[in-house]
Design an enzyme around this catalytic site. Structure first.
Site, PDB file in Angstrom:
ATOM      1  N   PHE A  34       0.985  -1.150  -0.003  1.00  9.93           N
ATOM      2  CA  PHE A  34       0.111  -0.013   0.080  1.00  9.93           C
ATOM      3  C   PHE A  34       0.917   1.293  -0.134  1.00  9.93           C
ATOM      4  O   PHE A  34       1.648   1.343   0.930  1.00  9.93           O
ATOM      5  CB  PHE A  34      -1.062  -0.030   1.087  1.00  9.93           C
ATOM      6  CG  PHE A  34      -1.741   1.270   1.444  1.00  9.93           C
ATOM      7  CD1 PHE A  34      -3.194   1.222   0.429  1.00  9.93           C
ATOM      8  CD2 PHE A  34      -1.520   2.602   1.757  1.00  9.93           C
ATOM      9  CE1 PHE A  34      -3.813   2.181   0.314  1.00  9.93           C
ATOM     10  CE2 PHE A  34      -2.331   3.506   1.697  1.00  9.93           C
ATOM     11  CZ  PHE A  34      -3.514   3.503   0.925  1.00  9.93           C
ATOM     12  N   ASP A  67       9.285   2.811   1.897  1.00  9.82           N
ATOM     13  CA  ASP A  67       8.131   3.475   2.304  1.00  9.82           C
ATOM     14  C   ASP A  67       7.849   3.228   3.959  1.00  9.82           C
ATOM     15  O   ASP A  67       7.364   2.221   4.282  1.00  9.82           O
ATOM     16  CB  ASP A  67       6.942   3.031   1.662  1.00  9.82           C
ATOM     17  CG  ASP A  67       5.280   3.698   2.090  1.00  9.82           C
ATOM     18  OD1 ASP A  67       5.409   4.262   3.039  1.00  9.82           O
ATOM     19  OD2 ASP A  67       4.419   3.507   1.181  1.00  9.82           O
ATOM     20  N   LYS A 100       2.490   9.866   8.600  1.00  8.18           N
ATOM     21  CA  LYS A 100       1.615   9.250   9.620  1.00  8.18           C
ATOM     22  C   LYS A 100       2.038   9.957  11.245  1.00  8.18           C
ATOM     23  O   LYS A 100       1.405  10.743  11.519  1.00  8.18           O
ATOM     24  CB  LYS A 100       1.283   7.615   9.759  1.00  8.18           C
ATOM     25  CG  LYS A 100       0.563   7.592   8.601  1.00  8.18           C
ATOM     26  CD  LYS A 100      -0.082   5.899   8.602  1.00  8.18           C
ATOM     27  CE  LYS A 100      -1.144   5.700   7.812  1.00  8.18           C
ATOM     28  NZ  LYS A 100      -0.928   5.026   6.673  1.00  8.18           N
TER      29      LYS A 100
HETATM   30  C1  LIG Z   1      -1.050   5.205   5.221  1.00  4.84           C
HETATM   31  C2  LIG Z   1       0.074   4.920   4.349  1.00  4.84           C
HETATM   32  C3  LIG Z   1       0.105   5.743   3.078  1.00  4.84           C
HETATM   33  C4  LIG Z   1      -0.760   6.785   2.535  1.00  4.84           C
HETATM   34  O1  LIG Z   1      -0.488   7.826   3.541  1.00  4.84           O
HETATM   35  P1  LIG Z   1      -1.770   9.033   3.363  1.00  4.84           P
HETATM   36  O2  LIG Z   1      -1.298   9.849   4.350  1.00  4.84           O
HETATM   37  O3  LIG Z   1      -2.863   8.575   3.585  1.00  4.84           O
HETATM   38  O4  LIG Z   1      -1.706   9.641   1.882  1.00  4.84           O
HETATM   39  C5  LIG Z   1       1.288   5.270   2.232  1.00  4.84           C
HETATM   40  N1  LIG Z   1       2.161   4.193   2.553  1.00  4.84           N
HETATM   41  C6  LIG Z   1       1.852   3.693   3.759  1.00  4.84           C
HETATM   42  C7  LIG Z   1       2.833   2.386   4.093  1.00  4.84           C
HETATM   43  C8  LIG Z   1       1.019   3.716   4.447  1.00  4.84           C
HETATM   44  O5  LIG Z   1       0.769   2.977   5.580  1.00  4.84           O
END
Ligand SMILES: *Cc1c(COP(=O)(O)O)cnc(C)c1O
Length: 394
Positions: free
Chosen positions: A131, A218, A247
């Site tokens: 994701f 990421d 986050k």
């Molecule tokens: C939540 C998340 C995203 C996206 O972040 P947003 O602030 O919602 O755009 C991208 N990568 C990972 C691994 C995530 O957990």
């Protein structure tokens, strides 16, 4: 009954609960009920709700200066960049407002890198079950058909391989010309709390070195202490070229970052990329305040200790439960995979146990408690989960 939201686009299936106040790992709804928060706004409010020092930093900065523009110097932004680079081993930061934007930034770096290499059809290697966000580039990078559905044609330039499978990456390297970067999560959060092996991450680093690919990690969910270290990649003793954060970086204040080192840190020149709000004085100051608290209170260490405790406690309490396939995690990212879809547990946990949980990929209960949880709160989470699963046993 879902809350009535006639003037909101229907992007979320909302629980019929509205919270009005929080403190640490506790929340209160508009009826005065108290809850225990085991998701922290999906790995965001890592230092707990209404942290007094963060509230004070926000109030003070709001009274001084909220926003100017990246056309001017912003000392808090420079300060935050310097501190994040020192913590991560990176050299330069770009600030934005979300995880998706941080990953967009990384993907733009991969494109600039591709053009330097002269790759006509550049490919970024991404993983099944990953994701990376909801924008067009990041949804195409995401390995979940449910995120793609309805938005085809997808942006090209992504090559997908199974997660945690280094042989698949070797095979891709041999078969596909034009790979320029790898984008990977150290733990797949949305993908069901799947933990990358250290050998896998080291193997990726090795292949990136061999082929001149950017190693992009990421850390939007795994970063900022969540796995029991400042960043998830640290456990494998590898150094990425690019990392993305969001986050937990603002403890609820929206801020994202893309950090890079080496060639990747020098790719952008004025005009390549930007953000109106990114790294404004308020957001940057909040980020600095989060780092101050995390550092002083040894938050990553607490996450490591409490994560071990939660995992061990759940494994012990839930041993022999007939519907549990696996209990896994890293730090305070814990997944309990069931043998059946269990999305209804989110509502049951709220109503019966006054506990906030999430279910991801339909079958995995995901727990992301605030990193400031103490042992008593961790034990309370596992007691409530145990009771929930016993009552819900089919
Ligand atoms: C939540 C998340 C995203 C996206 O972040 P947003 O602030 O919602 O755009 C991208 N990568 C990972 C691994 C995530 O957990």
């Amino acid at each position: 009954m879902p809350s009535p939201t006639p003037h909101l686009m229907q992007t979320y299936a909302r629980q019929p609960v509205s919270f009005v106040r929080g403190q640490g790992a506790r929340l209160w709804d508009d009826q005065g009920n108290e809850y225990l928060d085991a998701i922290a706004g999906v790995a965001v409010t890592n230092l707990g709700h209404a942290h007094p020092e963060i509230a004070a930093a926000i109030a003070e900065q709001a009274g001084l200066l909220l926003h100017t523009s990246n056309m001017f110097g912003i000392s808090w932004q420079q300060h935050l960049g310097e501190r994040l680079c020192a913590l991560s081993g990176m050299e330069r930061a770009f600030f934005c407002n979300s995880g998706a934007e941080a990953n967009e930034t990384a993907l733009k770096l991969a494109r600039l890198h591709a053009h330097r290499l002269g790759a006509a059809q550049p490919q970024v290697l991404v993983m099944e079950n990953s994701f990376h966000g909801r924008t067009f580039a990041t949804l195409a990078a995401t390995g979940n058909p449910a995120v793609h559905r309805g938005f085809e044609p997808l942006m090209p330039g992504f090559l997908r391989v199974p997660y945690n499978d280094i042989d698949a990456v070797h095979a891709a390297a041999a078969d596909t010309p034009g790979i320029v970067a790898v984008l990977v999560e150290p733990v797949q959060g949305e993908g069901g709390v799947r933990v990358a092996s250290h050998d896998y991450l080291r193997g990726l680093r090795g292949l990136c070195n061999e082929h001149g690919w950017l190693f992009m990690v990421d850390e939007v969910q795994t970063g900022m202490g969540r796995t029991g270290a400042w960043f998830g990649f640290e456990h494998a003793s590898v150094m990425p070229d690019v990392i993305t954060l969001a986050k937990g970086l603002g403890n609820g204040f929206p801020i994202g970052a893309c950090l890079a080192r080496g060639e990747a840190a020098e790719l952008f020149t004025p005009g390549h990329h930007g953000s109106t709000f990114g790294g404004n004085p308020l957001a940057s100051r909040v980020g600095c305040s989060v780092l101050d608290i995390m550092d002083r209170d040894h938050i990553p260490l607490n996450a490591a200790l409490m994560g071990k405790r939660l995992l061990a406690d759940l494994q012990q309490r839930l041993a022999g439960h007939p519907n549990i396939v696996a209990i896994r995690g890293h730090g305070l990212m814990v997944g309990i995979e069931l043998d059946r879809p269990c999305n209804e547990l989110v509502g049951h946990a709220l109503q019966r146990e006054r506990l906030l949980i999430t279910v991801t990929r339909d079958r995995t209960i995901r727990l992301l408690p605030p990193l400031v949880c103490d042992a008593a709160q961790i034990d309370e989470i596992s007691v409530r989960i145990d009771r929930l699963l016993k009552t819900d046993k089919p």
